[in-house]
Design a protein around this motif. Structure first.
Motif, PDB file in Angstrom:
ATOM      1  N   VAL A  80       6.264   2.467 -28.001  1.00 21.64           N
ATOM      2  CA  VAL A  80       5.282   1.830 -28.890  1.00 21.64           C
ATOM      3  C   VAL A  80       4.010   2.688 -28.969  1.00 21.64           C
ATOM      4  CG1 VAL A  80       3.804  -0.225 -29.098  1.00 21.64           C
ATOM      5  CG2 VAL A  80       6.217  -0.495 -28.535  1.00 21.64           C
ATOM      6  N   GLY A  81       3.896   3.686 -28.079  1.00 20.27           N
ATOM      7  CA  GLY A  81       2.733   4.569 -28.100  1.00 20.27           C
ATOM      8  C   GLY A  81       1.627   4.108 -27.179  1.00 20.27           C
ATOM      9  N   LEU A  82       1.960   3.168 -26.304  1.00 23.29           N
ATOM     10  CA  LEU A  82       0.946   2.597 -25.405  1.00 23.29           C
ATOM     11  C   LEU A  82       0.984   3.244 -24.027  1.00 23.29           C
ATOM     12  CD1 LEU A  82       0.801  -1.288 -25.731  1.00 23.29           C
ATOM     13  CD2 LEU A  82      -1.123   0.292 -25.600  1.00 23.29           C
ATOM     14  N   GLY A  83      -0.173   3.224 -23.361  1.00 28.40           N
ATOM     15  CA  GLY A  83      -0.267   3.705 -21.986  1.00 28.40           C
ATOM     16  C   GLY A  83      -1.543   3.195 -21.357  1.00 28.40           C
ATOM     17  N   ILE A  84      -1.645   3.350 -20.016  1.00 27.10           N
ATOM     18  CA  ILE A  84      -2.845   2.919 -19.297  1.00 27.10           C
ATOM     19  C   ILE A  84      -4.085   3.576 -19.912  1.00 27.10           C
ATOM     20  CG2 ILE A  84      -3.994   2.906 -17.033  1.00 27.10           C
ATOM     21  CD1 ILE A  84      -1.509   1.331 -16.793  1.00 27.10           C
ATOM     22  N   ASN A  85      -5.139   2.785 -20.048  1.00 29.12           N
ATOM     23  CA  ASN A  85      -6.444   3.224 -20.583  1.00 29.12           C
ATOM     24  C   ASN A  85      -6.503   3.354 -22.101  1.00 29.12           C
ATOM     25  OD1 ASN A  85      -7.969   3.270 -18.223  1.00 29.12           O
ATOM     26  ND2 ASN A  85      -7.172   5.277 -17.646  1.00 29.12           N
TER      27      ASN A  85
ATOM     28  N   ILE B 249      -5.025  -1.899 -19.031  1.00 28.80           N
ATOM     29  CA  ILE B 249      -5.289  -1.403 -17.674  1.00 28.80           C
ATOM     30  C   ILE B 249      -4.066  -1.456 -16.753  1.00 28.80           C
ATOM     31  CG2 ILE B 249      -7.763  -1.892 -17.699  1.00 28.80           C
ATOM     32  CD1 ILE B 249      -6.993  -4.402 -15.936  1.00 28.80           C
ATOM     33  N   ALA B 250      -3.062  -2.231 -17.139  1.00 27.88           N
ATOM     34  CA  ALA B 250      -1.883  -2.348 -16.264  1.00 27.88           C
ATOM     35  C   ALA B 250      -0.733  -3.006 -17.006  1.00 27.88           C
ATOM     36  CB  ALA B 250      -2.213  -3.162 -15.023  1.00 27.88           C
ATOM     37  N   VAL B 251       0.451  -2.988 -16.394  1.00 25.92           N
ATOM     38  CA  VAL B 251       1.589  -3.738 -16.917  1.00 25.92           C
ATOM     39  C   VAL B 251       1.984  -4.810 -15.914  1.00 25.92           C
ATOM     40  CG1 VAL B 251       2.595  -1.962 -18.401  1.00 25.92           C
ATOM     41  CG2 VAL B 251       3.170  -2.011 -15.969  1.00 25.92           C
ATOM     42  N   LYS B 252       2.532  -5.904 -16.434  1.00 25.80           N
ATOM     43  CA  LYS B 252       2.986  -6.979 -15.552  1.00 25.80           C
ATOM     44  C   LYS B 252       4.447  -6.729 -15.160  1.00 25.80           C
ATOM     45  CE  LYS B 252       2.256 -11.969 -15.482  1.00 25.80           C
ATOM     46  NZ  LYS B 252       1.725 -13.058 -16.352  1.00 25.80           N
ATOM     47  N   ASP B 253       5.290  -6.559 -16.165  1.00 25.62           N
ATOM     48  CA  ASP B 253       6.707  -6.239 -15.941  1.00 25.62           C
ATOM     49  C   ASP B 253       6.810  -4.766 -15.542  1.00 25.62           C
ATOM     50  OD1 ASP B 253       9.420  -5.720 -16.086  1.00 25.62           O
ATOM     51  OD2 ASP B 253       9.688  -6.579 -18.080  1.00 25.62           O
ATOM     52  N   ASN B 254       7.507  -4.495 -14.446  1.00 24.43           N
ATOM     53  CA  ASN B 254       7.647  -3.113 -13.967  1.00 24.43           C
ATOM     54  C   ASN B 254       9.044  -2.545 -14.200  1.00 24.43           C
ATOM     55  OD1 ASN B 254       5.432  -1.967 -11.430  1.00 24.43           O
ATOM     56  ND2 ASN B 254       4.984  -3.596 -12.861  1.00 24.43           N
TER      57      ASN B 254
ATOM     58  N   PHE C 152      -5.501   3.274  -8.075  1.00 27.46           N
ATOM     59  CA  PHE C 152      -4.475   2.588  -8.855  1.00 27.46           C
ATOM     60  C   PHE C 152      -3.169   3.361  -8.852  1.00 27.46           C
ATOM     61  CE2 PHE C 152      -8.599   1.601 -10.588  1.00 27.46           C
ATOM     62  CZ  PHE C 152      -8.563   0.215 -10.645  1.00 27.46           C
ATOM     63  N   ASP C 153      -2.080   2.650  -8.929  1.00 26.95           N
ATOM     64  CA  ASP C 153      -0.788   3.318  -9.047  1.00 26.95           C
ATOM     65  C   ASP C 153      -0.490   3.577 -10.523  1.00 26.95           C
ATOM     66  OD1 ASP C 153       0.485   1.169 -10.299  1.00 26.95           O
ATOM     67  OD2 ASP C 153       1.609   0.558  -8.541  1.00 26.95           O
ATOM     68  N   PRO C 154       0.637   4.217 -10.847  1.00 29.52           N
ATOM     69  CA  PRO C 154       0.896   4.589 -12.246  1.00 29.52           C
ATOM     70  C   PRO C 154       1.037   3.408 -13.203  1.00 29.52           C
ATOM     71  CG  PRO C 154       2.339   5.802 -10.764  1.00 29.52           C
ATOM     72  CD  PRO C 154       1.672   4.775  -9.942  1.00 29.52           C
ATOM     73  N   HIS C 155       1.219   2.206 -12.646  1.00 27.93           N
ATOM     74  CA  HIS C 155       1.352   1.023 -13.505  1.00 27.93           C
ATOM     75  C   HIS C 155       0.037   0.271 -13.630  1.00 27.93           C
ATOM     76  CE1 HIS C 155       5.246   1.757 -11.379  1.00 27.93           C
ATOM     77  NE2 HIS C 155       5.570   1.996 -12.630  1.00 27.93           N
TER      78      HIS C 155
ATOM     79  N   ARG D 249       0.846  -1.214   0.000  1.00 23.99           N
ATOM     80  CA  ARG D 249       0.000   0.000   0.000  1.00 23.99           C
ATOM     81  C   ARG D 249       0.875   1.256   0.000  1.00 23.99           C
ATOM     82  NH1 ARG D 249      -4.703   2.754   1.511  1.00 23.99           N
ATOM     83  NH2 ARG D 249      -4.411   4.314   3.158  1.00 23.99           N
ATOM     84  N   LYS D 250       1.858   1.290   0.886  1.00 25.93           N
ATOM     85  CA  LYS D 250       2.719   2.460   0.962  1.00 25.93           C
ATOM     86  C   LYS D 250       3.501   2.651  -0.338  1.00 25.93           C
ATOM     87  CE  LYS D 250       4.611   1.384   5.103  1.00 25.93           C
ATOM     88  NZ  LYS D 250       5.515   1.589   6.254  1.00 25.93           N
ATOM     89  N   HIS D 251       4.019   1.549  -0.871  1.00 26.15           N
ATOM     90  CA  HIS D 251       4.771   1.609  -2.128  1.00 26.15           C
ATOM     91  C   HIS D 251       3.922   2.256  -3.237  1.00 26.15           C
ATOM     92  CE1 HIS D 251       7.803  -0.051  -5.023  1.00 26.15           C
ATOM     93  NE2 HIS D 251       6.773   0.058  -5.846  1.00 26.15           N
ATOM     94  N   ARG D 252       2.710   1.785  -3.388  1.00 27.45           N
ATOM     95  CA  ARG D 252       1.874   2.253  -4.499  1.00 27.45           C
ATOM     96  C   ARG D 252       1.358   3.664  -4.281  1.00 27.45           C
ATOM     97  NH1 ARG D 252      -0.861  -3.705  -5.997  1.00 27.45           N
ATOM     98  NH2 ARG D 252       1.162  -4.552  -6.684  1.00 27.45           N
ATOM     99  N   ILE D 253       1.108   4.042  -3.036  1.00 23.09           N
ATOM    100  CA  ILE D 253       0.703   5.422  -2.762  1.00 23.09           C
ATOM    101  C   ILE D 253       1.862   6.369  -3.059  1.00 23.09           C
ATOM    102  CG2 ILE D 253       0.151   7.044  -0.879  1.00 23.09           C
ATOM    103  CD1 ILE D 253      -1.809   4.987   0.201  1.00 23.09           C
ATOM    104  N   TRP D 254       3.070   5.991  -2.641  1.00 25.02           N
ATOM    105  CA  TRP D 254       4.231   6.838  -2.947  1.00 25.02           C
ATOM    106  C   TRP D 254       4.460   6.937  -4.455  1.00 25.02           C
ATOM    107  CZ3 TRP D 254       6.217  10.450  -0.176  1.00 25.02           C
ATOM    108  CH2 TRP D 254       6.292  10.362   1.227  1.00 25.02           C
ATOM    109  N   GLU D 255       4.324   5.821  -5.155  1.00 26.17           N
ATOM    110  CA  GLU D 255       4.497   5.870  -6.619  1.00 26.17           C
ATOM    111  C   GLU D 255       3.506   6.848  -7.225  1.00 26.17           C
ATOM    112  OE1 GLU D 255       4.213   1.953  -8.362  1.00 26.17           O
ATOM    113  OE2 GLU D 255       6.364   1.582  -8.088  1.00 26.17           O
TER     114      GLU D 255
END
Ligand SMILES: [Mn+2]
Ligand SMILES: [Mn+2]
Ligand SMILES: [Mn+2]
Ligand SMILES: [Mn+2]
Lengths: 235, 235
Positions: free
Chosen positions: A175-180, A159-164, A125-128, A77-83
């Motif tokens: 590649v021109g891709l992003g969330i959403n 909606i997300a990436v697996k590899d971070n 959601f976090d940026p990933h 939780r802390k990790h993703r809020i900070w991200e």
DNA sequence: TTTATTTATTAGACTAATCTAACTTTATTA
DNA sequence: TAATAAAGTTAGATTAGTCTAATAAATAAA
């Protein structure tokens, strides 16, 4: 109070189980995830067992106890809020936030996380695209598939990436891709599964490996709407 | 790369020299400041000497090298920027920020501090009125005196606190005082230096000890103007 | 200028986290 | 099933940071 290192062991155990769907973890798997030797992980497991944070018998599999899971979830939780803070407020790019959050996730102050959460207006959601666990350690998990599983001729939404990893995240942007983003799967080679996709009218070819690291939702819901809300399951 | 502990030793050395004006520090003084035993500090001093961060000979006084001072100043810069963030953006009170900043000051990322500094619009002072060192490790030091040194019948303006403890800071608030407040020194007892002050028309009695922990500017400049700008010296 | 006090250093020990090398158990495969 | 491979454990060593107890040096007091 847990040490920095103990928190990392618990977090890694939870991440392995969440990613694999399998609740049991082995010593070698844990060690390689943490980039330490199996002997080292073994020592720490004894300590975590003494502290009742993992269930573990010699030569057996490792599982988190309720208390261990709670702690692990809190670190995530802390990790993703900070991200999210780094990305939304300080304008870091999504490939830079993880490394810094690896440090920030260990800051000890419940009040700090509560206030940060409020400051960010309670992000989900976090940026990933990864969901942020709530204060009770509950994680909403979306029904999702990878881009590799999407049928040719249909569309989906990322909606997300697996590899971070930095390199993958930078490649996704290239590649021109992003969330959403809406992705149309145009064609796929039988031989090596090289896939042609279309984003905003622009076509790109991506490998099987790439496609397996992009999470999407598709078909069964109307991708023009934001279908996130409706596809939840509390884990 | 310095460890958490090494950073704390360097920071403490610099803080002692800045607070006392004396560039030389002893082992016991350093140890008690860090809440460790002299033997422990002595061991660390050897290590810091090897790393060329302090100048130090057996039974001699300790001084920071240029490199040691640069590192120390950077830790103080990070500490004060984080305190400002917690106070300005997350609405922590000024007595809560120090403890959390003690952890945050060790996060390793130059880019993070640069971005945070920008996000806060390049603050010059932290919530306790202490100046924030710039990127080159230069600290602007104001000419200032303590409230205990102000003549009866004159006025001054509070610009900082000396004691940063929670209990003192909460007491300052209770007395109705804060940074930038105008303080009139109404009277002072000969016997014990108990001082009557007036803030916004409200009178309070404060002890000698209290008065010695409030930093002010007065008389020689017009306290109705913000005289901060004019009272600088680069240290 | 001796003696006493304070300040600083050393020796030896402890804990947390890590490693390598050797060994044991469990799982796989011939 | 017996041999081989993989996974997991133990023993012994190392480093960072800390402690206590004993000792040495520098300073202050008598
Ligand atoms: Mn991350
Ligand atoms: Mn993430
Ligand atoms: Mn502070
Ligand atoms: Mn401060």
């Amino acid at each position: 109070m847990l040490t920095f290192t103990e928190e990392n062991y618990l977090k890694t155990l939870l991440k392995i189980t969440l990613d694999s769907g399998n609740a049991e973890v082995g010593t070698n798997e844990l060690a390689s995830s943490l980039d330490v030797k199996p002997a080292t992980a073994n020592d720490m497991l004894k300590k975590l067992k003494d502290k009742k944070l993992v269930d573990y018998e010699k030569y057996g599999k490792i599982t988190l106890t309720k208390e261990g899971r709670k702690n692990a979830m809190n670190v995530i939780r802390k990790h993703r809020i900070w991200e999210t803070f780094l990305f939304e407020k300080l304008e870091f790019s999504w490939d830079e936030v993880h490394e810094i959050a690896e440090q920030l996730e260990h800051i000890q102050s419940q009040k700090l996380i509560d206030k940060l959460d409020k400051f960010l207006d309670y992000p989900e959601f976090d940026p990933h695209g990864d969901p942020i666990p709530n204060k009770n350690g509950e994680l909403k998990v979306q029904f999702k598939k990878t881009l590799a599983e999407v049928n040719v001729g249909t569309s989906c939404k990322m909606i997300a990436v697996k590899d971070n990893s930095t390199s993958f995240l930078q490649y996704v942007v290239k590649v021109g891709l992003g969330i959403n983003n809406k992705i149309a799967v145009v064609s796929k080679q039988d031989y090596d599964a090289i896939t042609v996709i279309e984003i905003n009218g622009k076509q790109s070819s991506v490998s099987q490996k790439f496609a397996e690291n992009i999470f999407v939702v598709c078909n069964e819901c109307d991708i023009e709407k934001n279908c996130r809300e409706e596809h939840w399951k509390v884990k």
